[in-house]
Enzyme design. Structure first.
Site, PDB file in Angstrom:
ATOM      1  N   GLU A 170       0.825  -1.209   0.000  1.00  0.00           N
ATOM      2  CA  GLU A 170       0.000   0.000   0.000  1.00  0.00           C
ATOM      3  C   GLU A 170       0.858   1.258   0.000  1.00  0.00           C
ATOM      4  OE1 GLU A 170      -2.706  -0.123   3.324  1.00  0.00           O
ATOM      5  OE2 GLU A 170      -3.979  -1.639   2.373  1.00  0.00           O
ATOM      6  N   GLU A 258      -6.311  -7.374  -0.436  1.00  0.00           N
ATOM      7  CA  GLU A 258      -6.496  -7.228   1.012  1.00  0.00           C
ATOM      8  C   GLU A 258      -7.850  -6.599   1.281  1.00  0.00           C
ATOM      9  OE1 GLU A 258      -3.022  -5.670   3.460  1.00  0.00           O
ATOM     10  OE2 GLU A 258      -4.685  -4.577   4.375  1.00  0.00           O
TER      11      GLU A 258
HETATM   12  C1  IDC Z   1      -2.582  -3.786  10.595  1.00  0.00           C
HETATM   13  C2  IDC Z   1      -2.735  -4.956  11.536  1.00  0.00           C
HETATM   14  C3  IDC Z   1      -2.387  -4.534  12.940  1.00  0.00           C
HETATM   15  C4  IDC Z   1      -0.993  -3.908  12.933  1.00  0.00           C
HETATM   16  C5  IDC Z   1      -0.937  -2.760  11.918  1.00  0.00           C
HETATM   17  C6  IDC Z   1       0.443  -2.126  11.798  1.00  0.00           C
HETATM   18  O1  IDC Z   1      -4.054  -5.446  11.446  1.00  0.00           O
HETATM   19  O2  IDC Z   1      -2.446  -5.644  13.819  1.00  0.00           O
HETATM   20  O3  IDC Z   1      -0.701  -3.407  14.227  1.00  0.00           O
HETATM   21  O4  IDC Z   1      -1.298  -3.247  10.645  1.00  0.00           O
HETATM   22  O5  IDC Z   1       1.357  -3.002  11.291  1.00  0.00           O
HETATM   23  C7  IDC Z   1      -3.808  -2.192   5.904  1.00  0.00           C
HETATM   24  C8  IDC Z   1      -2.440  -2.760   5.915  1.00  0.00           C
HETATM   25  C9  IDC Z   1      -2.281  -3.767   7.026  1.00  0.00           C
HETATM   26  C10 IDC Z   1      -3.023  -3.329   8.275  1.00  0.00           C
HETATM   27  C11 IDC Z   1      -4.512  -3.314   7.956  1.00  0.00           C
HETATM   28  C12 IDC Z   1      -5.389  -2.939   9.147  1.00  0.00           C
HETATM   29  O6  IDC Z   1      -2.075  -3.310   4.681  1.00  0.00           O
HETATM   30  O7  IDC Z   1      -0.916  -3.926   7.277  1.00  0.00           O
HETATM   31  O8  IDC Z   1      -2.780  -4.279   9.281  1.00  0.00           O
HETATM   32  N1  IDC Z   1      -4.737  -2.398   6.856  1.00  0.00           N
HETATM   33  O9  IDC Z   1      -5.073  -1.651   9.591  1.00  0.00           O
HETATM   34  N2  IDC Z   1      -4.338  -1.395   4.985  1.00  0.00           N
HETATM   35  C13 IDC Z   1      -5.577  -1.049   5.355  1.00  0.00           C
HETATM   36  C14 IDC Z   1      -5.853  -1.688   6.548  1.00  0.00           C
END
Ligand code: IDC
Length: 332
Positions: A170, A258
């Protein structure tokens, strides 16, 4: 007494023959997604199988393997396959905790990927190797590392027909489509040196949302390229979703690598109503879709219940609300 033992033995033999038959029968009939659909490619705006028919990948993404590597095992993937999953996304953070480019143990992370790729191969399911940029905003920030990584991966897995590459999770923080395109052209070249055919998925601006920008100026002169769109249904609704038909009209192949029905934080309330609308579109266009994330972390996006501590042999009852929801939607 002897008779009894003989009888018991006979019964045991019948059972074991019946069971082994069952396993051989299921192994023989056991067509896997990969044995049935083979190497995937992009035809027009669609992902198609070896027969040229539109084919949908339905997947679970790991959380970062930097945290949750224990979920990467064949038995765990087998239990997901039985529930209808035909694709696993191996998310490797590049710059967060234990990140590949921020002090994580590279050799170890690569070994987790290798274990995951091989497990998917043995199960006959597809696997996405995801270069999970996030805090590093712009994929060009770690261009050198990315080149080395994808050179290595594509060399190692060039003979695998089940491997897909997602080259930047992303892009965010003001990273433009032009920045991404420059990066993508370089990484695609690196991968294509070793592997002429694998599907390569490119992230889009603003956390892989602005497929419209990619559609206006797509990558040229390359085959089997797809573009990522991500959604979290409690945050993202029609505004984002409606970019899909138009981008497809312009010729853009889209892959939802995702998603969840939670808020974009990965936590908070779930919105199944909006989720259903997303799935109407997914179904209409036979879009491939992957859910975030296969772990039991205490957050609503986790596909396993936090109370479930096992790391394999999953049953439906082990899935969280969001996990169960996805399995149901994938079956429809
Ligand atoms: C989130 C995880 C969370 C972690 C955070 C930071 O769910 O546990 O603490 O990242 O690393 C994304 C990202 C994905 C995110 C997810 C939810 O690709 O890494 O994971 N998210 O926030 N994009 C939109 C949402």
């Amino acid at each position: 007494m002897k008779k009894r033992i003989a009888l018991l033995l006979a019964v045991a033999m019948v059972f074991s023959v019946a069971f082994s038959n069952q396993t051989t029968v299921s192994a023989k009939n056991g067509k896997t997604p990969v044995s049935q659909h083979g190497r995937l490619r992009v035809k027009g705006v669609n992902l198609v199988d070896k027969k040229g028919k539109p084919f949908q990948l339905k997947g679970f993404s790991t959380h970062g393997i930097n945290w949750f590597e224990d979920y990467v095992n064949r038995d765990a993937f087998h239990s997901l396959k039985k529930m209808g999953i035909n694709c696993i996304r191996l998310a490797m953070y590049t710059a967060d905790y234990n990140g590949y480019c921020s002090g994580g143990n590279k050799a170890h992370l690569e070994s987790v990927i290798d274990k995951g790729v091989k497990a998917c191969k043995e199960e006959g399911i597809y696997v996405i190797i995801d270069w999970h940029i996030l805090n590093d905003n712009n994929p060009n920030n770690n261009l050198g590392e990315a080149k080395k990584f994808f050179r290595k991966m594509s060399k190692k897995y060039k003979k695998y027909s089940n491997v897909l590459y997602e080259i930047c999770n992303e892009p965010n923080g003001g990273t433009t489509w032009n920045d991404i395109k420059k990066y993508a052209n370089k990484i695609i070249k690196v991968i294509r040196k070793n592997d002429k055919k694998a599907i390569i998925i490119v992230g889009t601006p603003n956390w892989s949302q602005r497929i419209d920008e990619a559609a206006a100026n797509p990558i040229r002169g390359q085959k089997n390229i797809m573009y990522a769109m991500h959604f979290y249904a409690a945050t993202h609704g029609a505004d984002l979703r409606n970019l899909i038909p138009d981008a497809r009209k312009k010729g853009l192949p889209i892959f939802i690598t995702e998603s969840n029905i939670t808020e974009a934080s990965g936590n908070g309330a779930v919105n199944t109503k909006e989720g259903n609308r997303w799935f109407q579109m997914i179904k209409k266009y036979k879009l491939s879709c992957v859910a975030w994330s296969f772990c039991n972390k205490e957050e609503s996006a986790s596909l396993i219940k936090p109370s479930v501590k096992k790391l394999k042999g999953f049953k439906k009852s082990d899935l969280s609300k969001t996990g169960k929801w996805y399995i149901r939607m994938f079956k429809k």
